[in-house]
Design a protein around this motif. Structure first.
Motif, short mmCIF file in Angstrom:
data_model
loop_
_atom_site.label_atom_id
_atom_site.label_comp_id
_atom_site.label_asym_id
_atom_site.label_seq_id
_atom_site.Cartn_x
_atom_site.Cartn_y
_atom_site.Cartn_z
N UNK A 249 49.39 52.05 46.30
CA UNK A 249 49.19 52.76 45.04
C UNK A 249 48.88 51.78 43.91
N UNK A 250 49.58 50.66 43.89
CA UNK A 250 49.35 49.67 42.82
C UNK A 250 47.94 49.07 42.91
N UNK A 251 47.52 48.72 44.12
CA UNK A 251 46.19 48.13 44.26
C UNK A 251 45.09 49.17 44.02
N UNK A 252 45.37 50.42 44.35
CA UNK A 252 44.42 51.49 44.05
C UNK A 252 44.29 51.66 42.54
N UNK A 253 45.43 51.61 41.84
CA UNK A 253 45.42 51.73 40.37
C UNK A 253 44.60 50.62 39.74
N UNK A 254 44.76 49.39 40.24
CA UNK A 254 43.97 48.27 39.73
C UNK A 254 42.48 48.46 40.04
N UNK A 255 42.18 49.09 41.16
CA UNK A 255 40.78 49.36 41.51
C UNK A 255 40.14 50.32 40.53
N UNK A 256 40.91 51.29 40.04
CA UNK A 256 40.39 52.22 39.03
C UNK A 256 40.20 51.50 37.70
N UNK A 257 41.18 50.68 37.32
CA UNK A 257 41.09 49.93 36.07
C UNK A 257 39.91 48.95 36.11
N UNK A 258 39.68 48.35 37.27
CA UNK A 258 38.57 47.39 37.44
C UNK A 258 37.34 48.06 38.05
N UNK A 259 37.18 49.33 37.81
CA UNK A 259 36.09 50.09 38.42
C UNK A 259 34.74 49.44 38.12
N UNK A 260 33.96 49.20 39.16
CA UNK A 260 32.69 48.50 39.04
C UNK A 260 32.75 47.12 39.64
#
Length: 305
Positions: A249-260
């Motif tokens: 969940x944490x790494x997925x959240x960072x993936x959304x924040x760093x989207x692109x």
């Protein structure tokens, strides 16, 4: 002049390795060389059968602590460097740009804003600092528990790659002209939501760590047992390995924040595949070891899988 992103290439290969070898281990373990099984299995679900004449190089599982000593220095230091560059116009050392060119390619383009880079590094720093505290002052590692040297080395590779993945596609650190300004207008609703989700998962991962540690401690906090027991409480009421679910969940959240940021997205898929394989092995081990294991507990998603 390097034009390849070696971080992406390396972690794509690591993902393929986990998927292929993990699938073979899950369904055809008895046909695999014992040496391979010994390398892949560690901790509570380590291989306990007849040893191979080729013995893997093993280190104490307690050496997990070393990952977080390393990451607790690396990640906050990177955050400080980024703040110095973005807010105070401090020039980035040339050797850092050289390393990024070497690992991520010379023609690198920024994929996210400066604020998103700072937010991601801040959250990752919180996670690393908390895991440092966990492993130094909370977790109880089995005295005889071992892991293969490859697992140990991958831990250092992982946290190094996390920093590279963020900086390779970050403004100022990429070689294209920096046209990004610091503005809170960059943040959208989903950034606030997934910052909250990250911190929520971080909290529950800590609770899972405390629950596991308390299974081996008395009420005074003294370690009195090395035995594995069935954990209960918090997310353990729904999942076999909630700490791993929290990690995803944490790494997925960072993936959304760093989207692109494609390099970071590959890091996320590495975490996803690696954690799911570990969760499956742990879930099956609990089922085989404890007759009272609740049938309602799932591997990854409560009530579903």
């Amino acid at each position: 002049m390097n034009t390849l992103n070696y971080v992406q290439i390396l972690f794509c290969l690591m993902i393929m390795f986990v998927i292929i070898l993990g699938s073979l281990l899950n369904y055809f373990e008895k046909y695999l060389p014992i040496f391979i099984v010994q390398i892949y299995r560690y901790g509570k679900f380590s291989y306990t059968g007849k040893s191979s004449f080729i013995k893997p190089i093993q280190v104490p599982k307690a050496w997990f602590r070393h990952f977080y000593v390393y990451s607790t220095i690396l990640v906050p230091a990177t955050l400080c460097l980024t703040i110095a560059s973005y807010y105070f116009n401090i020039e980035i050392p040339h050797w850092i740009i050289y390393v990024l060119d070497l690992t991520g390619g010379y023609y690198r383009e920024p994929a996210v804003t400066k604020n998103h880079v700072l937010l991601a590094l801040t959250l990752l720093s919180i996670q690393c600092l908390r895991r440092f505290y966990d492993t130094q002052f909370v977790s109880v590692f089995g005295e005889k528990s071992k892991m293969d040297l490859s697992h140990y080395l991958v831990g250092f590779i992982h946290y190094t790659a996390c920093i590279l993945a963020i900086l390779i596609e970050a403004p100022t650190f990429a070689r294209s002209v920096d046209t990004f300004a610091l503005s809170f207008n960059d943040f959208k609703l989903n950034d606030y939501i997934f910052t909250g989700v990250f911190l929520w998962a971080c909290l529950h991962q800590y609770r899972a760590t405390v629950i596991l540690a308390n299974l081996r401690k008395n009420k005074k906090g003294e370690v009195v047992s090395q035995k594995y027991q069935l954990p209960k409480g918090d997310w353990f009421d729904y999942l076999s390995s909630p700490h791993s679910t929290a990690e995803i969940i944490m790494y997925f959240s960072l993936s959304i924040i760093l989207w692109g940021n494609i390099t970071w997205l590959i890091i996320f898929f590495w975490v996803l595949t690696n954690q799911i394989e570990t969760m499956l092995l742990s879930h099956w081990w609990y089922q085989e070891t404890f007759k009272e294991f609740p049938a309602s507990r799932k591997v990854l998603i409560p009530y579903i899988y």
